[in-house]
Scaffold this motif. Structure first.
Motif, PDB file in Angstrom:
ATOM      1  N   LEU A  22       0.888  -1.099   0.075  1.00 30.79           N
ATOM      2  CA  LEU A  22      -0.148   0.119   0.032  1.00 30.79           C
ATOM      3  C   LEU A  22       0.674   1.378  -0.083  1.00 30.79           C
ATOM      4  CD1 LEU A  22      -2.736  -0.994   2.430  1.00 30.79           C
ATOM      5  CD2 LEU A  22      -3.053  -0.818   0.245  1.00 30.79           C
ATOM      6  N   VAL A  23       2.064   1.115   0.836  1.00 31.06           N
ATOM      7  CA  VAL A  23       2.578   2.364   0.807  1.00 31.06           C
ATOM      8  C   VAL A  23       3.507   2.715  -0.216  1.00 31.06           C
ATOM      9  CG1 VAL A  23       4.798   3.683   2.005  1.00 31.06           C
ATOM     10  CG2 VAL A  23       2.969   2.393   3.491  1.00 31.06           C
ATOM     11  N   ILE A  24       4.119   1.745  -0.919  1.00 29.85           N
ATOM     12  CA  ILE A  24       4.858   1.806  -2.279  1.00 29.85           C
ATOM     13  C   ILE A  24       4.001   2.209  -3.227  1.00 29.85           C
ATOM     14  CG2 ILE A  24       6.449   0.649  -3.683  1.00 29.85           C
ATOM     15  CD1 ILE A  24       7.224  -1.090  -1.484  1.00 29.85           C
ATOM     16  N   LEU A  25       2.839   1.781  -3.352  1.00 34.71           N
ATOM     17  CA  LEU A  25       2.013   2.153  -4.462  1.00 34.71           C
ATOM     18  C   LEU A  25       1.384   3.619  -4.382  1.00 34.71           C
ATOM     19  CD1 LEU A  25      -0.419  -1.057  -4.843  1.00 34.71           C
ATOM     20  CD2 LEU A  25       1.130  -0.238  -6.597  1.00 34.71           C
ATOM     21  N   GLY A  26       1.252   3.927  -2.995  1.00 31.25           N
ATOM     22  CA  GLY A  26       0.858   5.127  -2.759  1.00 31.25           C
ATOM     23  C   GLY A  26       2.017   6.468  -3.099  1.00 31.25           C
ATOM     24  N   CYS A  27       3.363   5.856  -3.413  1.00 32.02           N
ATOM     25  CA  CYS A  27       4.302   6.525  -3.579  1.00 32.02           C
ATOM     26  C   CYS A  27       4.606   6.714  -5.102  1.00 32.02           C
ATOM     27  CB  CYS A  27       5.741   6.076  -2.793  1.00 32.02           C
ATOM     28  SG  CYS A  27       5.530   6.132  -1.161  1.00 32.02           S
ATOM     29  N   GLN A  28       3.698   6.168  -5.753  1.00 30.43           N
ATOM     30  CA  GLN A  28       4.200   6.069  -7.409  1.00 30.43           C
ATOM     31  C   GLN A  28       3.533   7.454  -7.891  1.00 30.43           C
ATOM     32  OE1 GLN A  28       5.781   3.733  -8.674  1.00 30.43           O
ATOM     33  NE2 GLN A  28       5.762   3.077  -6.479  1.00 30.43           N
ATOM     34  N   ASP A  29       4.207   7.797  -9.076  1.00 39.82           N
ATOM     35  CA  ASP A  29       3.581   8.918  -9.784  1.00 39.82           C
ATOM     36  C   ASP A  29       2.195   8.782 -10.110  1.00 39.82           C
ATOM     37  OD1 ASP A  29       6.210   9.740  -9.862  1.00 39.82           O
ATOM     38  OD2 ASP A  29       6.594   9.125 -11.707  1.00 39.82           O
ATOM     39  N   GLY A  30       1.298   9.960 -10.112  1.00 42.91           N
ATOM     40  CA  GLY A  30      -0.025  10.076 -10.530  1.00 42.91           C
ATOM     41  C   GLY A  30      -0.889   9.922  -9.222  1.00 42.91           C
ATOM     42  N   VAL A  31      -0.323   9.785  -8.097  1.00 41.70           N
ATOM     43  CA  VAL A  31      -1.147   9.833  -6.736  1.00 41.70           C
ATOM     44  C   VAL A  31      -1.081  11.137  -6.199  1.00 41.70           C
ATOM     45  CG1 VAL A  31      -1.347   8.701  -4.678  1.00 41.70           C
ATOM     46  CG2 VAL A  31      -0.770   7.120  -6.724  1.00 41.70           C
ATOM     47  N   PHE A  32      -2.015  11.642  -6.273  1.00 36.79           N
ATOM     48  CA  PHE A  32      -2.179  12.861  -5.516  1.00 36.79           C
ATOM     49  C   PHE A  32      -2.102  12.783  -3.746  1.00 36.79           C
ATOM     50  CE2 PHE A  32      -4.744  16.793  -4.124  1.00 36.79           C
ATOM     51  CZ  PHE A  32      -3.776  17.702  -4.240  1.00 36.79           C
ATOM     52  N   ARG A  33      -1.038  13.167  -3.326  1.00 35.90           N
ATOM     53  CA  ARG A  33      -0.959  13.150  -2.007  1.00 35.90           C
ATOM     54  C   ARG A  33      -1.051  14.442  -1.114  1.00 35.90           C
ATOM     55  NH1 ARG A  33       2.635   9.649  -4.445  1.00 35.90           N
ATOM     56  NH2 ARG A  33       4.253  11.287  -4.920  1.00 35.90           N
ATOM     57  N   ARG A  34      -1.284  15.603  -1.697  1.00 36.20           N
ATOM     58  CA  ARG A  34      -1.396  16.802  -1.193  1.00 36.20           C
ATOM     59  C   ARG A  34      -0.294  17.051  -0.140  1.00 36.20           C
ATOM     60  NH1 ARG A  34      -6.570  19.263  -1.668  1.00 36.20           N
ATOM     61  NH2 ARG A  34      -6.491  21.260  -0.683  1.00 36.20           N
ATOM     62  N   GLY A  35       0.978  16.885  -0.295  1.00 34.70           N
ATOM     63  CA  GLY A  35       1.874  17.255   0.538  1.00 34.70           C
ATOM     64  C   GLY A  35       1.863  18.616   1.142  1.00 34.70           C
ATOM     65  N   TYR A  36       1.559  19.480   0.418  1.00 30.90           N
ATOM     66  CA  TYR A  36       1.750  20.849   0.927  1.00 30.90           C
ATOM     67  C   TYR A  36       0.705  21.356   2.140  1.00 30.90           C
ATOM     68  CZ  TYR A  36      -2.007  21.715  -2.306  1.00 30.90           C
ATOM     69  OH  TYR A  36      -3.461  21.474  -2.939  1.00 30.90           O
ATOM     70  N   GLU A  37      -0.217  20.034   2.114  1.00 25.00           N
ATOM     71  CA  GLU A  37      -1.337  20.120   3.285  1.00 25.00           C
ATOM     72  C   GLU A  37      -1.512  18.749   3.879  1.00 25.00           C
ATOM     73  OE1 GLU A  37      -3.985  24.047   2.209  1.00 25.00           O
ATOM     74  OE2 GLU A  37      -4.775  22.175   1.840  1.00 25.00           O
ATOM     75  N   TRP A  38      -0.165  18.206   4.182  1.00 25.33           N
ATOM     76  CA  TRP A  38      -0.379  16.823   4.517  1.00 25.33           C
ATOM     77  C   TRP A  38      -1.355  16.578   5.758  1.00 25.33           C
ATOM     78  CZ3 TRP A  38       1.016  15.905   9.529  1.00 25.33           C
ATOM     79  CH2 TRP A  38       1.777  17.088  10.225  1.00 25.33           C
ATOM     80  N   TYR A  39      -1.415  17.602   6.670  1.00 29.01           N
ATOM     81  CA  TYR A  39      -2.285  17.230   7.881  1.00 29.01           C
ATOM     82  C   TYR A  39      -3.875  17.169   7.511  1.00 29.01           C
ATOM     83  CZ  TYR A  39      -1.805  22.502   6.766  1.00 29.01           C
ATOM     84  OH  TYR A  39      -1.883  23.485   6.324  1.00 29.01           O
ATOM     85  N   THR A  40      -3.756  17.556   6.290  1.00 26.51           N
ATOM     86  CA  THR A  40      -5.659  17.482   5.976  1.00 26.51           C
ATOM     87  C   THR A  40      -5.743  16.826   4.646  1.00 26.51           C
ATOM     88  OG1 THR A  40      -5.540  19.668   4.830  1.00 26.51           O
ATOM     89  CG2 THR A  40      -6.254  19.601   7.181  1.00 26.51           C
ATOM     90  N   SER A  41      -4.702  15.770   4.157  1.00 21.34           N
ATOM     91  CA  SER A  41      -4.643  15.173   3.219  1.00 21.34           C
ATOM     92  C   SER A  41      -5.464  13.969   3.381  1.00 21.34           C
ATOM     93  CB  SER A  41      -3.212  14.790   2.811  1.00 21.34           C
ATOM     94  OG  SER A  41      -3.115  13.618   1.929  1.00 21.34           O
ATOM     95  N   HIS A  42      -6.414  13.727   2.326  1.00 17.47           N
ATOM     96  CA  HIS A  42      -7.405  12.730   2.184  1.00 17.47           C
ATOM     97  C   HIS A  42      -6.335  11.063   1.753  1.00 17.47           C
ATOM     98  CE1 HIS A  42     -10.951  10.470   1.282  1.00 17.47           C
ATOM     99  NE2 HIS A  42     -10.531   9.957   0.202  1.00 17.47           N
ATOM    100  N   TYR A  43      -5.351  11.453   1.343  1.00 13.76           N
ATOM    101  CA  TYR A  43      -4.466  10.526   0.894  1.00 13.76           C
ATOM    102  C   TYR A  43      -3.965   9.766   2.302  1.00 13.76           C
ATOM    103  CZ  TYR A  43       0.053   7.864  -0.173  1.00 13.76           C
ATOM    104  OH  TYR A  43       0.894   7.085  -0.141  1.00 13.76           O
ATOM    105  N   TYR A  44      -3.102  10.646   2.896  1.00 13.46           N
ATOM    106  CA  TYR A  44      -2.449  10.188   4.389  1.00 13.46           C
ATOM    107  C   TYR A  44      -3.538   9.692   5.227  1.00 13.46           C
ATOM    108  CZ  TYR A  44       1.851  12.246   2.545  1.00 13.46           C
ATOM    109  OH  TYR A  44       2.930  12.582   1.904  1.00 13.46           O
ATOM    110  N   TYR A  45      -4.623  10.450   5.178  1.00 15.32           N
ATOM    111  CA  TYR A  45      -5.646   9.712   6.359  1.00 15.32           C
ATOM    112  C   TYR A  45      -5.987   8.260   5.859  1.00 15.32           C
ATOM    113  CZ  TYR A  45      -6.686  14.494   8.381  1.00 15.32           C
ATOM    114  OH  TYR A  45      -6.591  15.798   9.006  1.00 15.32           O
ATOM    115  N   GLY A  46      -6.351   8.143   4.546  1.00 12.14           N
ATOM    116  CA  GLY A  46      -6.622   6.694   3.993  1.00 12.14           C
ATOM    117  C   GLY A  46      -5.638   5.851   4.263  1.00 12.14           C
TER     118      GLY A  46
END
Length: 240
Positions: free
Chosen positions: A134-158
């Protein structure tokens, strides 16, 4: 709406129709199970059905499966639509293309084997492999992680919620064997955190649906600066 737009709705549709109702049922049964356990320990006659605990266990396993499944669906959509197809990865980088396919297959297989495994060692191995996938797939290109607002990121919460579901599934057999209730307390704390993350998912997922444009709008919308909340002014020949 084009096929790409309809495909993007599979993940939120499954979350609304399947996952969030399951969360409500699992939380309700968890409260009832704890109430019954405390009443029985206090030598009281409980009106709560004995089947509440097994029902909570079964629905909890279903919830874990669905959370991991819709996480993989979201990652698959992002990687295919935003990386593989536009970059024609099968010809531009065949090794990476095959690697991604094998990684998806290995992650799904590890999660299925986690359900089947009985010995603690194998449960730990398959849970670790599923989490890594899950983590490696989430690090791939194309996955929007909203790194500039990681504390309200749908990706990181998920991702964190999915990892907690994997961990809960891996330790469920140990909960019933631990006479000191350490695993039970860990289960309660971590899944309380997971509930908060699911609430955050409801908020951030709704926000992201408002922000994601339809496919025909993307060339125009993605000219905007999402961090500074500005868009280029239309030229004299555009607009009204």
């Amino acid at each position: 709406m084009e096929a790409k737009d309809l495909t993007a709705l599979i993940h939120p549709m499954l979350a609304v129709v399947v996952v969030f109702p399951l969360i409500g049922m699992v939380v309700r049964l968890a409260v009832l199970t704890r109430q019954r356990r405390l009443q029985v320990a206090d030598h009281q006659k409980s009106k709560i059905a004995p089947a509440t605990g097994p029902d909570h266990l079964q629905l909890g396993r279903w919830l874990s499966a669905w959370v991991v499944a819709i996480t993989l669906i979201a990652l698959l959509y992002s990687i295919v639509v935003k990386s593989i197809l536009p970059n024609q990865l099968w010809s531009a980088d065949p090794f990476k293309f095959v690697f991604l396919i094998l990684l998806f297959v290995a992650t799904i297989a590890s999660f299925v084997l986690l359900y089947i495994a009985k010995p603690p060692l194998w449960r730990g191995i398959f849970a670790t492999l599923t989490g890594m996938g899950l983590v490696i797939l989430g690090c791939q290109d194309g996955v929007f992680r909203r790194g500039y607002e990681w504390y309200t990121s749908h990706y990181y919460y998920g991702i964190i919620a999915a990892l907690l579901m994997v961990f809960s599934l891996a330790i469920v057999a140990d909960i019933y064997k631990d006479r000191q209730h350490r695993w039970r307390r860990a289960h309660m704390v971590l899944n309380s955190i997971a509930v908060l993350l699911f609430i955050g998912q409801g908020f951030t997922g709704t926000r992201d649906l408002l922000e994601i444009p339809l496919s025909w709008q993307m060339p125009y919308i993605y000219q905007c600066d999402f961090e500074n909340l500005t868009c280029p002014q239309p030229s004299d020949g555009e607009g009204g």
